[in-house]
Design an enzyme around this catalytic site. Structure first.
Site, mmCIF file in Angstrom:
data_model
loop_
_atom_site.group_PDB
_atom_site.id
_atom_site.type_symbol
_atom_site.label_atom_id
_atom_site.label_comp_id
_atom_site.label_asym_id
_atom_site.label_seq_id
_atom_site.Cartn_x
_atom_site.Cartn_y
_atom_site.Cartn_z
ATOM 1 N N ALA A 83 -4.132 -3.403 -3.500
ATOM 2 C CA ALA A 83 -5.776 -4.349 -3.045
ATOM 3 C C ALA A 83 -5.121 -5.943 -3.987
ATOM 4 C CB ALA A 83 -6.796 -3.503 -4.154
ATOM 5 N N ARG A 91 -10.414 -7.271 -13.210
ATOM 6 C CA ARG A 91 -9.357 -7.223 -13.446
ATOM 7 C C ARG A 91 -8.669 -6.324 -13.252
ATOM 8 N NH1 ARG A 91 -5.580 -9.589 -16.906
ATOM 9 N NH2 ARG A 91 -3.158 -9.539 -16.804
ATOM 10 N N THR A 122 3.625 -5.523 -6.159
ATOM 11 C CA THR A 122 2.152 -4.986 -6.455
ATOM 12 C C THR A 122 1.268 -5.772 -8.136
ATOM 13 O OG1 THR A 122 2.293 -3.508 -4.972
ATOM 14 C CG2 THR A 122 0.174 -3.257 -6.033
ATOM 15 N N PRO A 124 -0.828 -5.656 -10.952
ATOM 16 C CA PRO A 124 -0.913 -6.036 -12.270
ATOM 17 C C PRO A 124 0.536 -5.685 -12.179
ATOM 18 C CG PRO A 124 -2.593 -4.672 -13.324
ATOM 19 C CD PRO A 124 -2.316 -5.077 -11.516
ATOM 20 N N ASP A 151 7.324 -16.590 -11.676
ATOM 21 C CA ASP A 151 6.970 -17.793 -12.776
ATOM 22 C C ASP A 151 8.123 -18.903 -13.044
ATOM 23 O OD1 ASP A 151 4.794 -15.994 -13.943
ATOM 24 O OD2 ASP A 151 6.785 -15.473 -13.188
ATOM 25 N N ARG A 154 9.253 -21.307 -10.927
ATOM 26 C CA ARG A 154 8.017 -22.369 -11.027
ATOM 27 C C ARG A 154 8.026 -23.550 -12.204
ATOM 28 N NH1 ARG A 154 3.530 -17.971 -10.031
ATOM 29 N NH2 ARG A 154 2.393 -18.512 -7.855
ATOM 30 N N HIS A 178 3.503 -11.005 -16.528
ATOM 31 C CA HIS A 178 4.099 -11.598 -15.243
ATOM 32 C C HIS A 178 2.486 -11.507 -15.257
ATOM 33 C CE1 HIS A 178 3.551 -13.948 -11.231
ATOM 34 N NE2 HIS A 178 3.089 -12.440 -10.262
HETATM 35 N N1 LIG Z 1 4.442 -9.641 -8.922
HETATM 36 C C1 LIG Z 1 4.516 -11.739 -8.179
HETATM 37 O O1 LIG Z 1 4.470 -12.302 -8.266
HETATM 38 C C2 LIG Z 1 3.083 -11.492 -6.852
HETATM 39 C C3 LIG Z 1 3.021 -12.407 -6.643
HETATM 40 C C4 LIG Z 1 1.959 -12.260 -5.359
HETATM 41 C C5 LIG Z 1 1.284 -11.523 -4.882
HETATM 42 N N2 LIG Z 1 1.068 -10.391 -5.701
HETATM 43 C C6 LIG Z 1 0.628 -8.909 -5.232
HETATM 44 O O2 LIG Z 1 0.661 -8.084 -4.194
HETATM 45 C C7 LIG Z 1 0.052 -7.376 -3.424
HETATM 46 C C8 LIG Z 1 -0.335 -7.916 -2.209
HETATM 47 O O3 LIG Z 1 -0.797 -9.212 -2.275
HETATM 48 P P1 LIG Z 1 -1.232 -9.794 -0.224
HETATM 49 O O4 LIG Z 1 -1.241 -11.060 -0.370
HETATM 50 O O5 LIG Z 1 0.499 -9.615 0.795
HETATM 51 O O6 LIG Z 1 -2.423 -8.951 -0.280
HETATM 52 P P2 LIG Z 1 -2.762 -8.209 1.250
HETATM 53 O O7 LIG Z 1 -4.005 -7.812 1.425
HETATM 54 O O8 LIG Z 1 -2.216 -9.512 2.499
HETATM 55 O O9 LIG Z 1 -1.645 -7.045 1.938
HETATM 56 C C9 LIG Z 1 -1.735 -5.390 1.033
HETATM 57 C C10 LIG Z 1 -1.397 -4.558 2.143
HETATM 58 O O10 LIG Z 1 -1.277 -3.360 1.813
HETATM 59 C C11 LIG Z 1 -1.419 -2.683 2.532
HETATM 60 N N3 LIG Z 1 -2.066 -1.372 1.718
HETATM 61 C C12 LIG Z 1 -2.713 -0.574 1.156
HETATM 62 N N4 LIG Z 1 -2.250 -0.170 0.922
HETATM 63 C C13 LIG Z 1 -1.304 0.995 1.305
HETATM 64 C C14 LIG Z 1 -0.903 2.041 1.053
HETATM 65 N N5 LIG Z 1 -0.838 3.372 0.692
HETATM 66 N N6 LIG Z 1 0.541 2.092 1.965
HETATM 67 C C15 LIG Z 1 0.700 1.468 1.912
HETATM 68 N N7 LIG Z 1 0.101 -0.083 2.909
HETATM 69 C C16 LIG Z 1 -1.292 -0.312 2.368
HETATM 70 C C17 LIG Z 1 -2.474 -3.534 2.950
HETATM 71 O O11 LIG Z 1 -3.720 -2.419 4.504
HETATM 72 C C18 LIG Z 1 -2.546 -4.174 3.252
HETATM 73 O O12 LIG Z 1 -1.766 -4.556 4.218
HETATM 74 C C19 LIG Z 1 -1.067 -7.931 -4.649
HETATM 75 O O13 LIG Z 1 -1.474 -6.854 -5.627
HETATM 76 C C20 LIG Z 1 -0.848 -9.151 -5.278
HETATM 77 O O14 LIG Z 1 -1.558 -9.444 -6.283
HETATM 78 C C21 LIG Z 1 2.364 -9.984 -6.831
#
Ligand SMILES: NC(=O)c1ccc[n+]([C@@H]2O[C@H](COP(=O)([O-])OP(=O)(O)OC[C@H]3O[C@@H](n4cnc5c(N)ncnc54)[C@H](O)[C@@H]3O)[C@@H](O)[C@H]2O)c1
Length: 315
Positions: A83, A91, A122, A124, A151, A154, A178
């Site tokens: 999500a 959060r 994913t 947090p 980060d 950046r 993060h």
């Molecule tokens: N760590 C980092 O530096 C960083 C940076 C950016 C985003 N993120 C995180 O990455 C995650 C994804 O972000 P996004 O923008 O791609 O979201 P998004 O909603 O565009 O994509 C998430 C995808 O996951 C799929 N999904 C959900 N549950 C699933 C499961 N059990 N099995 C397989 N697929 C599943 C959904 O169908 C969707 O296509 C978020 O939690 C976001 O906060 C982390």
């Protein structure tokens, strides 16, 4: 050829998973990329779109499915599924849902790829990584999080721009969570081998006000990007491709990834980012990076912040 360059699977074909796949494709990171998403139409569309570009990049096959079997035999599995924060969602709600996802999905991924290194993206990310490590019982560095690699890039970008040098000549790390409690390590930052504190720009070293403004810009970057385009994707795509390469090529590259800390200057049993050696077995060593007293206090506060989120969702 493709087999030699290994297989990377990306779980979640959303904004982040697609950007990671695209970065891997352009960089020639792997010979084989597999995408897994519960949304079958979405994963099929993304795989078609990526495959239609394979004429223009190093040889690579791309496939995708809603069936976890597509990931079988991976060298690296990257998890971006889950999500995103939605209006009205806290959060903590996000943490609960994504921790539950990691607890079910990561063990199934390892069943299909028993030799794989797992990289959690994913959010947090520190809490999700901790939950994944605990549920798999793998605390040897094979499961870790992308942490503050993004980060730190950046920070390096902003310092390079301020100093007017190439970003590759800036060495500086953001460590800790993060998220909001992360901190830049000013005391060990260098530009071309010169300690940052002694590096003059327009005749003066970086003052406290400029440092604080840069630190704030790093921490607030995601909020600004999400406000403008809905998600951060391109830079995390490149950063994660770079992490995957460090593993696939056994580079033993120093990257600030999030791993399970064991009595690191009094910080214990929590996932946080510190400069670490990343190679074929995942996180092979957390470096004994020197921190001044203020930085050490900041790292301990960051550990508490991550722990309180973890506790609140029962991890
Ligand atoms: N760590 C980092 O530096 C960083 C940076 C950016 C985003 N993120 C995180 O990455 C995650 C994804 O972000 P996004 O923008 O791609 O979201 P998004 O909603 O565009 O994509 C998430 C995808 O996951 C799929 N999904 C959900 N549950 C699933 C499961 N059990 N099995 C397989 N697929 C599943 C959904 O169908 C969707 O296509 C978020 O939690 C976001 O906060 C982390």
């Amino acid at each position: 050829v493709t087999q030699q360059r290994g297989k990377v699977s990306v779980v979640g074909a959303g904004a982040v998973g697609t950007a990671i796949s695209y970065a891997c494709l352009l960089r020639g990171t792997a010979g084989h990329i597999a995408l897994l998403d519960i949304d079958e139409a979405k994963v099929r569309a993304e795989v078609l779109d990526l495959n239609h570009g394979t004429q223009f990049v190093p040889a690579c096959t791309v496939e995708g499915s809603a069936d976890v079997a597509v990931t079988a035999g991976s060298d690296v599995v990257v998890v971006t599924a889950g999500a995103k924060q939605r209006p009205g969602q806290s959060r903590l709600d996000l943490a609960g849902a994504n921790v539950a996802m990691a607890r079910t999905v990561v063990p199934r991924l390892l069943e299909h790829s028993p030799q794989a290194v797992v990289v959690l993206v994913t959010n947090p990310v520190d809490v999700v990584t901790y939950a994944a490590i605990k549920v798999c019982g793998l605390s040897d560095g094979r499961v870790f999080g992308s942490g503050t690699v993004l980060d730190s890039s950046r920070l390096r970008f902003l310092l390079a721009r301020h100093a007017g040098v190439a970003v590759g000549n800036v060495h500086a790390y953001v460590v800790g969570e993060h998220g909001d409690s992360e901190l830049p390590l000013w005391s060990s930052a260098t530009i071309g081998g010169v300690p940052l504190a002694a590096y003059p720009v327009d005749g003066r070293p970086l003052d406290a006000a400029t440092r604080n403004a840069i630190a704030r810009e790093v921490t607030d970057a995601a909020y600004e990007i999400i406000k403008g385009k809905g998600a951060t994707s391109l830079a995390i795509g490149l950063a994660t491709a770079r992490i995957a390469e460090a593993v696939l090529r056994d580079e033993r590259r120093v990257l600030p990834v999030s791993s399970l800390l064991r009595r690191w200057r009094g910080v214990d049993d929590v996932c946080l980012s510190l400069p670490s050696v990343v190679g074929r077995r995942g996180v092979e060593r957390v470096l004994p990076t020197s921190l001044d007293a203020v930085e050490l206090e900041g790292l301990r506060r960051s550990a508490e912040a991550v722990r309180s989120v973890a506790r609140a969702v029962g991890v």
